[in-house]
Each structure stands twice: as structure tokens, then as C-alpha cells.
Scaffold this motif. Sequence first.
Motif, short mmCIF file in Angstrom:
data_model
loop_
_atom_site.label_atom_id
_atom_site.label_comp_id
_atom_site.label_asym_id
_atom_site.label_seq_id
_atom_site.Cartn_x
_atom_site.Cartn_y
_atom_site.Cartn_z
N GLU A 1 -15.64 48.64 19.87
CA GLU A 1 -14.85 49.81 20.25
C GLU A 1 -13.36 49.56 20.06
N LEU A 2 -12.89 48.38 20.41
CA LEU A 2 -11.48 48.03 20.20
C LEU A 2 -11.16 48.00 18.71
N ASP A 3 -12.08 47.49 17.91
CA ASP A 3 -11.87 47.45 16.46
C ASP A 3 -11.68 48.87 15.92
N GLN A 4 -12.47 49.83 16.40
CA GLN A 4 -12.31 51.20 15.93
C GLN A 4 -10.93 51.74 16.31
N ARG A 5 -10.49 51.43 17.52
CA ARG A 5 -9.15 51.90 17.93
C ARG A 5 -8.07 51.27 17.05
N ARG A 6 -8.20 49.99 16.74
CA ARG A 6 -7.22 49.32 15.86
C ARG A 6 -7.20 49.97 14.48
N VAL A 7 -8.39 50.23 13.95
CA VAL A 7 -8.49 50.85 12.62
C VAL A 7 -7.87 52.25 12.66
N ASP A 8 -8.10 52.99 13.73
CA ASP A 8 -7.53 54.33 13.86
C ASP A 8 -6.00 54.32 13.82
N GLU A 9 -5.40 53.23 14.26
CA GLU A 9 -3.94 53.12 14.31
C GLU A 9 -3.33 52.62 13.00
N MET A 10 -4.15 52.18 12.06
CA MET A 10 -3.63 51.62 10.81
C MET A 10 -3.22 52.73 9.84
N PRO A 11 -2.16 52.50 9.08
CA PRO A 11 -1.77 53.47 8.05
C PRO A 11 -2.85 53.57 6.98
N LYS A 12 -3.05 54.76 6.45
CA LYS A 12 -4.07 54.98 5.41
C LYS A 12 -3.86 54.09 4.19
#
Length: 163
Positions: A21-32
Amino acid sequence: MTLLTHADIQRLLTNLSAAIELDQRRVDEMPKDDFHPMYDDGLWRAWRTDHVRFIDALMPSVASIRAPTLRALNQIAVNYDPHVVRHAVLESFAGAVGGGYPVEEVDTAERFLRVIIGEVRVNPPGRLRRGGAKEAAKKWVSAEDPLRISEDPECQYKVSRHD
């Protein structure tokens, strides 16, 4: 030597679920721009979600893991490199979540752990590890990018691994 218990397995699964779940949040915050052009956000979001759901489905059966299975887990913890076990854990989860195993082979924590044990045992054991099984088991799950999605050729985003 410290041995793995039902509580340790519960904690391992809980930590893996939280890391996903934390990994998904980190990925969501990354620039495209940090992702490969072929990165499919929906696919990988579903992959993470399916893993968390699978873990949630295993949790109620952790208390019923039999002593022989715990002994086998302890044996692999002290006799196999944690990275070998981590690889088997990831492959077993991928097989379970992706439909590579019949449902009845992975529908309880006991059965799923037996799959992992079988995957590990196809490798030759290493040298006996110092420390206990609990210390080794902590290395079976990566806190960052626990499903190793960043390593997929169509993802290739950067993570900082410390394990």
C-alpha cells in the motif's frame, strides 16, 4: 535461536500488505516522466490491490498453521539465503494472485506457506545462518517496491533499495 511463530507470520503478512500500500502511494506521487512510456498504471494498481486482497484472505487462517509447517519455515529461515526465500515468496504470491496455482492449493495460510516452502527447497541450501529464524524472515519482504514492479521492463522507475 529464535523460532518463527504464528504471530511472526501474521506480522510478516501485515508488513507486506502495508509495504504494498505504501508503494502505491509512493508511485502515485512520482512524476509521469519517471515511468517507461508503456507503464500501465491501471494494471499495476490492480496487481498491488490483488496482492493486498489475497493477503487479507490469508490472515484469518494464520492461527491454524500447523507445527510441521512452522518447523519447515524455521528450517528454511536458517538454511537458505533470505534473498532466495524472498524470490520464492514473490514468485509464490505472483502465482497465487495471477492464477498460476489452483485455488485449493493457496486458499489458506498453511497451504500457501507450503507452496513457498516447496519453491525454496528446489534450491540447494546455503550454509547455516547465524542468528535466528525471525531475523532471517525479516529479510523476506522488501519495504520498498515489495513486488519488484519497478524492475519490469515496461515500468523502470527508480527506487532506492536499502535491503
